[in-house]
Design a protein around this motif. Sequence first.
Motif, mmCIF file in Angstrom:
data_model
loop_
_atom_site.group_PDB
_atom_site.id
_atom_site.type_symbol
_atom_site.label_atom_id
_atom_site.label_comp_id
_atom_site.label_asym_id
_atom_site.label_seq_id
_atom_site.Cartn_x
_atom_site.Cartn_y
_atom_site.Cartn_z
ATOM 1 N N ASN A 28 6.226 -38.605 25.547
ATOM 2 C CA ASN A 28 4.627 -38.649 25.184
ATOM 3 C C ASN A 28 4.381 -39.437 24.373
ATOM 4 N N LEU A 29 5.434 -39.468 23.145
ATOM 5 C CA LEU A 29 5.310 -40.282 21.859
ATOM 6 C C LEU A 29 5.336 -41.706 22.432
ATOM 7 N N LEU A 30 6.355 -42.108 23.373
ATOM 8 C CA LEU A 30 6.489 -43.686 23.664
ATOM 9 C C LEU A 30 5.469 -43.957 24.381
ATOM 10 N N SER A 31 4.777 -43.142 25.280
ATOM 11 C CA SER A 31 3.607 -43.542 26.047
ATOM 12 C C SER A 31 2.316 -43.944 25.068
ATOM 13 N N HIS A 32 2.276 -42.885 24.210
ATOM 14 C CA HIS A 32 1.154 -43.208 23.140
ATOM 15 C C HIS A 32 1.350 -44.454 22.266
ATOM 16 N N LEU A 33 2.517 -44.651 21.931
ATOM 17 C CA LEU A 33 2.895 -45.851 21.045
ATOM 18 C C LEU A 33 2.823 -47.131 21.766
ATOM 19 N N SER A 34 2.947 -46.862 23.120
ATOM 20 C CA SER A 34 2.713 -48.149 23.914
ATOM 21 C C SER A 34 1.442 -48.632 24.257
ATOM 22 N N GLN A 35 0.574 -47.381 24.254
ATOM 23 C CA GLN A 35 -0.858 -47.831 24.196
ATOM 24 C C GLN A 35 -1.322 -48.340 23.098
ATOM 25 N N VAL A 36 -0.946 -47.781 21.697
ATOM 26 C CA VAL A 36 -1.266 -48.123 20.769
ATOM 27 C C VAL A 36 -1.233 -49.704 20.378
ATOM 28 N N LYS A 37 0.344 -50.121 20.773
ATOM 29 C CA LYS A 37 0.564 -51.476 20.598
ATOM 30 C C LYS A 37 -0.336 -52.383 21.694
ATOM 31 N N ALA A 38 -0.438 -51.931 22.772
ATOM 32 C CA ALA A 38 -1.546 -52.614 23.649
ATOM 33 C C ALA A 38 -2.757 -52.877 23.023
ATOM 34 N N GLN A 39 -3.343 -52.088 22.473
ATOM 35 C CA GLN A 39 -4.721 -52.107 21.988
ATOM 36 C C GLN A 39 -4.904 -52.740 20.602
ATOM 37 N N ALA A 97 12.505 -47.089 17.124
ATOM 38 C CA ALA A 97 12.269 -48.619 17.609
ATOM 39 C C ALA A 97 10.867 -49.038 17.888
ATOM 40 N N SER A 98 10.319 -48.192 18.435
ATOM 41 C CA SER A 98 8.724 -48.388 18.863
ATOM 42 C C SER A 98 8.106 -48.339 17.659
ATOM 43 N N LEU A 99 8.206 -47.641 16.429
ATOM 44 C CA LEU A 99 7.658 -47.497 15.196
ATOM 45 C C LEU A 99 7.753 -48.738 14.279
ATOM 46 N N LEU A 100 9.246 -48.971 14.496
ATOM 47 C CA LEU A 100 9.530 -50.307 13.712
ATOM 48 C C LEU A 100 9.057 -51.185 14.085
ATOM 49 N N SER A 101 8.941 -51.571 15.388
ATOM 50 C CA SER A 101 8.313 -52.710 15.989
ATOM 51 C C SER A 101 6.596 -52.696 16.024
ATOM 52 N N LEU A 102 6.007 -51.887 15.913
ATOM 53 C CA LEU A 102 4.348 -51.448 16.010
ATOM 54 C C LEU A 102 3.667 -52.791 15.215
ATOM 55 N N PRO A 103 3.021 -53.472 15.815
ATOM 56 C CA PRO A 103 2.321 -54.532 15.150
ATOM 57 C C PRO A 103 1.122 -54.106 14.366
ATOM 58 N N MET A 104 1.263 -53.206 13.359
ATOM 59 C CA MET A 104 0.221 -52.661 12.410
ATOM 60 C C MET A 104 0.811 -51.877 11.494
ATOM 61 N N PRO A 105 0.102 -51.694 10.302
ATOM 62 C CA PRO A 105 0.808 -50.682 9.211
ATOM 63 C C PRO A 105 0.876 -49.289 9.894
ATOM 64 N N THR A 106 1.792 -48.422 9.492
ATOM 65 C CA THR A 106 1.604 -46.909 9.949
ATOM 66 C C THR A 106 1.902 -46.073 8.705
ATOM 67 N N ILE A 107 1.097 -45.034 8.823
ATOM 68 C CA ILE A 107 1.041 -43.840 7.865
ATOM 69 C C ILE A 107 1.476 -42.513 8.442
ATOM 70 N N ALA A 108 2.400 -41.776 7.847
ATOM 71 C CA ALA A 108 2.819 -40.463 8.319
ATOM 72 C C ALA A 108 2.095 -39.545 7.609
ATOM 73 N N SER A 109 1.199 -38.799 7.801
ATOM 74 C CA SER A 109 0.136 -37.803 7.092
ATOM 75 C C SER A 109 0.542 -36.606 7.149
ATOM 76 N N LEU A 110 1.669 -36.077 6.141
ATOM 77 C CA LEU A 110 1.923 -34.792 6.288
ATOM 78 C C LEU A 110 1.284 -33.615 5.755
ATOM 79 N N THR A 111 0.886 -32.736 6.669
ATOM 80 C CA THR A 111 -0.050 -31.600 6.019
ATOM 81 C C THR A 111 0.978 -30.426 6.073
#
Lengths: 239, 239
Positions: B30-41, B91-105
């Motif tokens: 599920n995560l890989l699929s979503h991250l793939s979409q994020v990368k594509a957009q 790997a997907s997060l490390l190569s994501l073409p944008m800044p990333t924030i983990a928002s921990l509640t």
Amino acid sequence: MCTLEKRGNLFILTLTGDDQHRINPKLIGDLLSLLSQVKAQATRGSALITQAQGKFFSNGFDLDWAQAAGSEQGASERLLHMVESFKPVVAALLSLPMPTIASLTGHAAACGFVFALSHDYIIMRRDRGVLYMSEVDIGLTMPDYFNAVFREKIGDASARRDLLLRGLKMKGDEAVKRGVVEAAYEGEGEVRAASVRMAEELGKRKWQGEVYAEIRKGLFPQLSAVVGLSHKTIATPKL
Amino acid sequence: MCTLDKRGSLFFLTFTGDDQHRINPNVIGNLLSHLSQVKAQATPGSVLITQAQGKFFSNGFDLDWAQAAGSKQGASERLRHMVVLFKSVVASLLSLPMPTIASLTGHAAAGGFVLALSHDYIIMRRDRGVLYMSEVDLWLTIPGYVNALFREKIGDASVRRDVLLRGLKMKGDEAVKRGVVEAAYDGEEEVREASVRMAEELGKRKWDGEVYAEIRKGLFPQLSAMVGLGHKKIANPRL
């Protein structure tokens, strides 16, 4: 361009003039030549201070010269050429047989910041001037040896991330706090005076230059390897 | 599971529901699929925020699913399988073409803490929730890539020791002080708002995504190599 003077045991390398002290093949050639002279005249107690006139220590590679190639391909080749050519400057500083201080009275950006970081100590202003890796903002990736300089000189991973990935413009106080520079002072005069004081303190230790350089290279093994330096063992203690 | 939404330039990856958001092969897919979409957009100005509902960000790998194999050997194989699969998420997060924030509640433990650390910035609560590597307490060793992650993301060796070897449950204030997270706020709402604010600040820089990802990988070379990522040079500055 740049001049070299000697004051007692201190070598002072100055980037002259009020410009951005952009790093291009000519300046690189001058730096290598002057550093070679410094090495040849080194004695125990020598120290190097690298400084600049004007608002900039150095604003990095000469992108105007790169663009003057006339095409995107040509510009890219010229830039890569400068990246490769600057490695020997880092190598020369890393193997210089004496302590080195970068005395920053102006901004140090991109390769200018790497140039500063290639010294043993950085002293900068707290009232003006920033340290800034502009690459992320202008769309350039880091050469391998740039990454190695940051990785081995700055232990704080968040500081490395903020400088390289976030394009943070770091002022003097923050740079001291986060372990990037040795000290920060108010105004140009104070920075220059503090740099000379520090150089004289270090010079009093009368370190043996060859040993000093080997120990320094041992502190930065990945960087040393990437810029083509090997090392040797010296096992004849001064007793 | 997890959902993906887009609000303006911001992508939100949300672990939904009140459970422990355990990581198993389905969730990984599920995560890989979503991250793939994020990368594509992705466009310059895009930012990813990963967040969760309920008391947990994620409590790590799905050990219940592992145990459901029915034998010690089977459980061990299933756990090892998840460890290997999860490399792709890192790997997907490390190569994501944008800044990333983990928002921990909520709490981030074991694989959940690894997921959070695989982002560029972590924002967490100071009033509730811990960061915890439970492995030492569960008699599990640390996979090689997880060691590389901690080594390259957290510069302070004592912090790494306390987190990995001592099973420290680190709260928000300590996490900020010791350089593990960017900031900590009181309450869920404040964390979510701060995350959006930070994402918007970063997004304003309009970084080129491919360059950003390359610079990021250069900051974490051992981790990148261990999760199977190569790198490339980009030398066409935007002037």
